[in-house]
Design a protein around this motif. Structure first.
Motif, PDB file in Angstrom:
ATOM      1  N   GLU A  28       0.851  -1.190   0.000  1.00 58.31           N
ATOM      2  CA  GLU A  28       0.000   0.000   0.000  1.00 58.31           C
ATOM      3  C   GLU A  28       0.882   1.233   0.000  1.00 58.31           C
ATOM      4  O   GLU A  28       2.072   1.155   0.271  1.00 58.31           O
ATOM      5  N   GLY A  29       0.288   2.381  -0.259  1.00 60.28           N
ATOM      6  CA  GLY A  29       1.034   3.618  -0.268  1.00 60.28           C
ATOM      7  C   GLY A  29       1.450   4.051   1.127  1.00 60.28           C
ATOM      8  O   GLY A  29       0.754   3.781   2.110  1.00 60.28           O
ATOM      9  N   ARG A  30       2.597   4.745   1.197  1.00 59.38           N
ATOM     10  CA  ARG A  30       3.102   5.221   2.498  1.00 59.38           C
ATOM     11  C   ARG A  30       2.132   6.173   3.172  1.00 59.38           C
ATOM     12  O   ARG A  30       1.930   6.102   4.384  1.00 59.38           O
ATOM     13  N   ALA A  31       1.540   7.077   2.400  1.00 60.31           N
ATOM     14  CA  ALA A  31       0.607   8.047   2.979  1.00 60.31           C
ATOM     15  C   ALA A  31      -0.613   7.351   3.578  1.00 60.31           C
ATOM     16  O   ALA A  31      -1.078   7.722   4.664  1.00 60.31           O
ATOM     17  N   THR A  32      -1.099   6.345   2.887  1.00 57.21           N
ATOM     18  CA  THR A  32      -2.257   5.586   3.381  1.00 57.21           C
ATOM     19  C   THR A  32      -1.914   4.870   4.678  1.00 57.21           C
ATOM     20  O   THR A  32      -2.665   4.919   5.653  1.00 57.21           O
ATOM     21  N   VAL A  33      -0.772   4.211   4.700  1.00 56.70           N
ATOM     22  CA  VAL A  33      -0.329   3.499   5.910  1.00 56.70           C
ATOM     23  C   VAL A  33      -0.112   4.499   7.041  1.00 56.70           C
ATOM     24  O   VAL A  33      -0.514   4.245   8.181  1.00 56.70           O
ATOM     25  N   TYR A  34       0.494   5.630   6.735  1.00 51.91           N
ATOM     26  CA  TYR A  34       0.737   6.650   7.752  1.00 51.91           C
ATOM     27  C   TYR A  34      -0.582   7.141   8.359  1.00 51.91           C
ATOM     28  O   TYR A  34      -0.691   7.295   9.578  1.00 51.91           O
ATOM     29  N   GLN A  35      -1.600   7.381   7.537  1.00 46.10           N
ATOM     30  CA  GLN A  35      -2.905   7.816   8.039  1.00 46.10           C
ATOM     31  C   GLN A  35      -3.493   6.780   8.999  1.00 46.10           C
ATOM     32  O   GLN A  35      -4.041   7.130  10.047  1.00 46.10           O
ATOM     33  N   ARG A  36      -3.365   5.527   8.659  1.00 48.63           N
ATOM     34  CA  ARG A  36      -3.876   4.450   9.536  1.00 48.63           C
ATOM     35  C   ARG A  36      -3.076   4.383  10.832  1.00 48.63           C
ATOM     36  O   ARG A  36      -3.633   4.138  11.902  1.00 48.63           O
ATOM     37  N   LEU A  37      -1.769   4.582  10.733  1.00 46.34           N
ATOM     38  CA  LEU A  37      -0.943   4.608  11.944  1.00 46.34           C
ATOM     39  C   LEU A  37      -1.386   5.733  12.879  1.00 46.34           C
ATOM     40  O   LEU A  37      -1.491   5.535  14.083  1.00 46.34           O
ATOM     41  N   ILE A  38      -1.648   6.903  12.317  1.00 46.32           N
ATOM     42  CA  ILE A  38      -2.082   8.040  13.132  1.00 46.32           C
ATOM     43  C   ILE A  38      -3.412   7.717  13.817  1.00 46.32           C
ATOM     44  O   ILE A  38      -3.610   8.028  14.995  1.00 46.32           O
ATOM     45  N   THR A  39      -4.324   7.082  13.106  1.00 47.80           N
ATOM     46  CA  THR A  39      -5.591   6.663  13.702  1.00 47.80           C
ATOM     47  C   THR A  39      -5.342   5.730  14.888  1.00 47.80           C
ATOM     48  O   THR A  39      -5.933   5.891  15.960  1.00 47.80           O
ATOM     49  N   LEU A  40      -4.447   4.750  14.698  1.00 47.77           N
ATOM     50  CA  LEU A  40      -4.149   3.792  15.765  1.00 47.77           C
ATOM     51  C   LEU A  40      -3.410   4.450  16.924  1.00 47.77           C
ATOM     52  O   LEU A  40      -3.609   4.074  18.084  1.00 47.77           O
ATOM     53  N   VAL A  41      -2.576   5.434  16.634  1.00 44.42           N
ATOM     54  CA  VAL A  41      -1.895   6.188  17.705  1.00 44.42           C
ATOM     55  C   VAL A  41      -2.938   6.945  18.520  1.00 44.42           C
ATOM     56  O   VAL A  41      -2.937   6.897  19.758  1.00 44.42           O
TER      57      VAL A  41
END
Length: 113
Positions: A28-41
């Motif tokens: 998947e794209g880095r930006a997409t993964v980063y957005q999901r990480l922020i949600t989980l944080v």
């Protein structure tokens, strides 16, 4: 669902990880993964480290404890584990199979001192 899939993937890793590595692993794209990480944080499931890596928090242990209690495992298993620890003065755990590996659902440590 995709954030939960990321959470599941993080649970398979032994160490903290960079978003680029996760993006590669998940294709998947880095930006997409980063957005999901922020949600989980923000939800307390993942923490961002100063070096830009991410790892799971211990939030899941609270959920796991509640799941074991709701499943009715707690009281009877706890009495057996406490008796075992009292006899051996060593840690005792109850684990169940989840998929192909064990998942510790209850643990008792000997008292220090």
């Amino acid at each position: 669902m995709k954030a939960l899939a990321l959470l599941d993937h993080l649970s398979t890793l032994r160490d903290s990880v960079r978003p680029a590595e996760l993006a590669r692993d998940l294709k998947e794209g880095r930006a997409t993964v980063y957005q999901r990480l922020i949600t989980l944080v923000e939800a307390g499931w993942v923490e961002a480290l100063p070096d830009g890596r991410y790892r799971l928090t211990l939030h899941a242990t609270r959920i796991a404890k509640a799941a074991a209690e709701q499943a009715g495992i707690g009281d009877r298993a706890m009495r057996v584990l406490e008796a075992l620890v009292g006899e051996t003065q060593m840690s005792a755990s109850l684990a169940v199979l989840e998929g192909i590996g064990p998942c510790i659902v209850q643990r008792v440590e000997p008292e220090c001192g």
